[in-house]
Design an enzyme around this catalytic site. Structure first.
Site, PDB file in Angstrom:
ATOM      1  N   LYS A  11       0.758  -1.011  -0.053  1.00  0.00           N
ATOM      2  CA  LYS A  11      -0.086  -0.064  -0.340  1.00  0.00           C
ATOM      3  C   LYS A  11       0.983   1.050  -0.078  1.00  0.00           C
ATOM      4  CE  LYS A  11       0.919   1.595   4.427  1.00  0.00           C
ATOM      5  NZ  LYS A  11       1.472   3.314   4.385  1.00  0.00           N
ATOM      6  N   VAL A  99      11.182  -3.957   3.966  1.00  0.00           N
ATOM      7  CA  VAL A  99      10.660  -4.113   5.150  1.00  0.00           C
ATOM      8  C   VAL A  99      10.617  -2.619   6.199  1.00  0.00           C
ATOM      9  CG1 VAL A  99      11.549  -5.237   7.920  1.00  0.00           C
ATOM     10  CG2 VAL A  99      11.490  -6.403   5.525  1.00  0.00           C
ATOM     11  N   ALA A 100       9.633  -1.648   6.956  1.00  0.00           N
ATOM     12  CA  ALA A 100       9.951  -0.767   7.677  1.00  0.00           C
ATOM     13  C   ALA A 100       9.771  -0.122   6.539  1.00  0.00           C
ATOM     14  CB  ALA A 100      11.147  -0.768   8.403  1.00  0.00           C
ATOM     15  N   GLY A 101       9.425   0.188   5.053  1.00  0.00           N
ATOM     16  CA  GLY A 101       9.666   1.143   4.368  1.00  0.00           C
ATOM     17  C   GLY A 101       8.414   2.005   3.970  1.00  0.00           C
ATOM     18  N   GLY A 102       7.389   1.949   5.222  1.00  0.00           N
ATOM     19  CA  GLY A 102       6.460   2.556   5.099  1.00  0.00           C
ATOM     20  C   GLY A 102       5.341   1.800   3.433  1.00  0.00           C
ATOM     21  N   GLY A 105       4.387  -3.504   4.243  1.00  0.00           N
ATOM     22  CA  GLY A 105       5.010  -5.507   4.346  1.00  0.00           C
ATOM     23  C   GLY A 105       4.519  -5.627   5.014  1.00  0.00           C
ATOM     24  N   GLY A 106       4.750  -5.775   6.160  1.00  0.00           N
ATOM     25  CA  GLY A 106       4.258  -6.712   7.407  1.00  0.00           C
ATOM     26  C   GLY A 106       2.417  -6.868   6.908  1.00  0.00           C
ATOM     27  N   SER A 107       2.074  -5.553   7.206  1.00  0.00           N
ATOM     28  CA  SER A 107       0.400  -6.445   6.592  1.00  0.00           C
ATOM     29  C   SER A 107       0.339  -6.655   5.805  1.00  0.00           C
ATOM     30  CB  SER A 107       0.102  -4.501   6.630  1.00  0.00           C
ATOM     31  OG  SER A 107       0.322  -3.984   8.036  1.00  0.00           O
ATOM     32  N   ASP A 140      -3.150  -1.031   8.671  1.00  0.00           N
ATOM     33  CA  ASP A 140      -3.164  -1.286   7.701  1.00  0.00           C
ATOM     34  C   ASP A 140      -3.626  -2.225   6.985  1.00  0.00           C
ATOM     35  OD1 ASP A 140      -2.250   1.195   7.663  1.00  0.00           O
ATOM     36  OD2 ASP A 140      -0.114   0.800   7.484  1.00  0.00           O
TER      37      ASP A 140
HETATM   38  P1  ATP Z   1       3.938   0.146   8.039  1.00  0.00           P
HETATM   39  O1  ATP Z   1       3.580   1.212   7.356  1.00  0.00           O
HETATM   40  O2  ATP Z   1       2.810  -0.382   8.340  1.00  0.00           O
HETATM   41  O3  ATP Z   1       4.232   1.344   9.987  1.00  0.00           O
HETATM   42  P2  ATP Z   1       6.578  -0.166   7.791  1.00  0.00           P
HETATM   43  O4  ATP Z   1       5.917  -0.715   6.034  1.00  0.00           O
HETATM   44  O5  ATP Z   1       7.158   0.802   7.640  1.00  0.00           O
HETATM   45  O6  ATP Z   1       4.696  -0.732   8.223  1.00  0.00           O
HETATM   46  P3  ATP Z   1       6.894  -3.239   7.661  1.00  0.00           P
HETATM   47  O7  ATP Z   1       7.741  -4.020   6.820  1.00  0.00           O
HETATM   48  O8  ATP Z   1       5.163  -3.532   7.902  1.00  0.00           O
HETATM   49  O9  ATP Z   1       7.186  -1.908   8.120  1.00  0.00           O
HETATM   50  O10 ATP Z   1       7.618  -3.852   9.087  1.00  0.00           O
HETATM   51  C1  ATP Z   1       7.083  -3.069  10.183  1.00  0.00           C
HETATM   52  C2  ATP Z   1       7.828  -4.490  11.169  1.00  0.00           C
HETATM   53  O11 ATP Z   1       7.096  -5.390  11.056  1.00  0.00           O
HETATM   54  C3  ATP Z   1       9.299  -4.486  10.757  1.00  0.00           C
HETATM   55  O12 ATP Z   1      10.148  -4.125  11.543  1.00  0.00           O
HETATM   56  C4  ATP Z   1       8.876  -6.212  11.260  1.00  0.00           C
HETATM   57  O13 ATP Z   1       9.819  -6.421  12.827  1.00  0.00           O
HETATM   58  C5  ATP Z   1       7.808  -6.327  11.570  1.00  0.00           C
HETATM   59  N1  ATP Z   1       7.465  -7.654  10.688  1.00  0.00           N
HETATM   60  C6  ATP Z   1       6.422  -8.788  11.561  1.00  0.00           C
HETATM   61  N2  ATP Z   1       6.293  -9.403  10.446  1.00  0.00           N
HETATM   62  C7  ATP Z   1       6.345  -8.667   9.185  1.00  0.00           C
HETATM   63  C8  ATP Z   1       6.329  -9.208   7.663  1.00  0.00           C
HETATM   64  N3  ATP Z   1       5.598 -10.380   7.661  1.00  0.00           N
HETATM   65  N4  ATP Z   1       7.000  -8.530   6.613  1.00  0.00           N
HETATM   66  C9  ATP Z   1       7.677  -7.554   7.101  1.00  0.00           C
HETATM   67  N5  ATP Z   1       7.606  -6.872   8.381  1.00  0.00           N
HETATM   68  C10 ATP Z   1       7.174  -7.804   9.685  1.00  0.00           C
END
Ligand code: ATP
Length: 301
Positions: A11, A99-102, A105-107, A140
């Protein structure tokens, strides 16, 4: 052996307005989500009762937990508990989303695991029931299930689809390392100090631009309240965003809490030009192109 394969999109927030934190510390938001064609692939295979295994490959795989704290495993367990499923599951996820890129990815993986396990186990859950479980997993996750283009309110989990025209060409610049969403929100609170923001609302100009389907108008109306905080924490991203402007991006902004930067192009050729400029600038780790909106997590086999 039965295997279910799901493709689940990232997203982006093309509008993100954030209010003052409530007594529980959570910030109310009004956001316009768009799902884009940047996918993680989630495979679910039958496993012995009670066995939940996870294998990760691809983008950032070695940084992520494989245990219960992984959102995909939590999603599978939550679904099993809700529908009294005794069987286990072997999950394999190939990540493309930073990962943790905004980019949530986890959602995305949680939404993908819900859809994959639901099909594998034949729970018979309705779309609404899956969405209720998604809400328990994160703000999300309901949007990652639905996809498309939608307004999110509350903490982002209350979704209303947006009827709009247009297909948008995006370029994404991945940074070397991720940012913690919580830390970016804390920085936003510090920047705002005692100046309380108004209640969050989706800007009218963005909604009008989306109704018109005009990417030039959408580019001008892109908005992210978190951007100032992200740029404070990663000043070098200013230069990355400027590069988009130099190459006539219709709009450039930080994706959610960052550090991924987004650039809106006028068409595919323009997107290629921006992507090449970013890739040769040395200012980002990886460049991706994607279009949106696309549907949410879906079975592909
Ligand atoms: P958001 O924008 O939803 O706040 P994000 O895109 O910045 O999140 P994500 O990639 O969703 O960040 O990851 C946030 C944290 O979630 C990661 O640092 C990780 O420790 C945890 N996490 C748990 N499961 C997952 C997964 N399957 N993929 C990515 N991160 C995960």
């Amino acid at each position: 052996m039965t295997t279910v394969t799901v493709r689940a999109p990232a997203k982006i927030n093309i509008g993100l307005s954030i209010g003052a934190p409530g007594a529980d510390g959570h910030h109310p938001v009004a956001t316009v989500y768009q799902a884009i064609s940047l996918y993680d692939e989630i495979k679910a295979r039958e496993a012995e009762p009670g066995s939940y295994e996870l294998k990760l490959t691809g983008e950032g795989a070695d940084e992520l937990p494989l245990d219960e704290s992984n959102l995909a495993v939590r999603a599978a367990r939550l679904l099993a508990a809700a529908y009294g499923v005794a069987d286990g599951v072997n999950l394999s996820i190939h990540k493309t989303i930073a990962v943790a890129g905004g980019l949530a990815g986890g959602s995305t993986d949680a939404a993908g695991a819900l859809v994959a396990c639901d099909a594998l186990w034949g729970t018979g859950a309705s779309r609404q029931e899956l969405s209720d479980l998604a809400t328990q997993l994160g703000s999300d996750v309901p949007f990652c299930l639905t996809g498309g283009l939608a307004v999110g309110t509350g903490r982002g989990e209350t979704i209303s689809p947006v009827l709009a025209r247009g297909r948008y060409e995006w370029v994404l610049a991945y940074a070397d390392t991720g940012l913690s969403t919580g830390e970016v929100y804390a920085e936003l609170d510090r920047l705002r100090g005692l100046d309380l923001p108004p209640a969050p609302a989706v800007p009218d100009d963005l909604m009008a631009a989306l109704r018109s389907g005009d990417p030039y108008a959408v580019g001008k109306a892109l908005h992210n309240d978190l951007q100032a905080a992200t740029l404070r924490m990663r000043p070098a991203l200013r230069r990355t965003l400027e590069l988009g402007e130099e190459f006539a991006a219709l709009g450039s902004l930080v994706s959610g809490s960052g550090p991924t930067c987004l650039f809106l192009a006028s068409d595919e050729d323009h997107a290629v030009d921006i992507a090449v400029a970013l890739a040769s600038s040395g200012m980002c780790r990886t460049v991706h192109r994607a279009t949106g909106p696309v549907p949410g997590a879906r079975i592909v086999t």
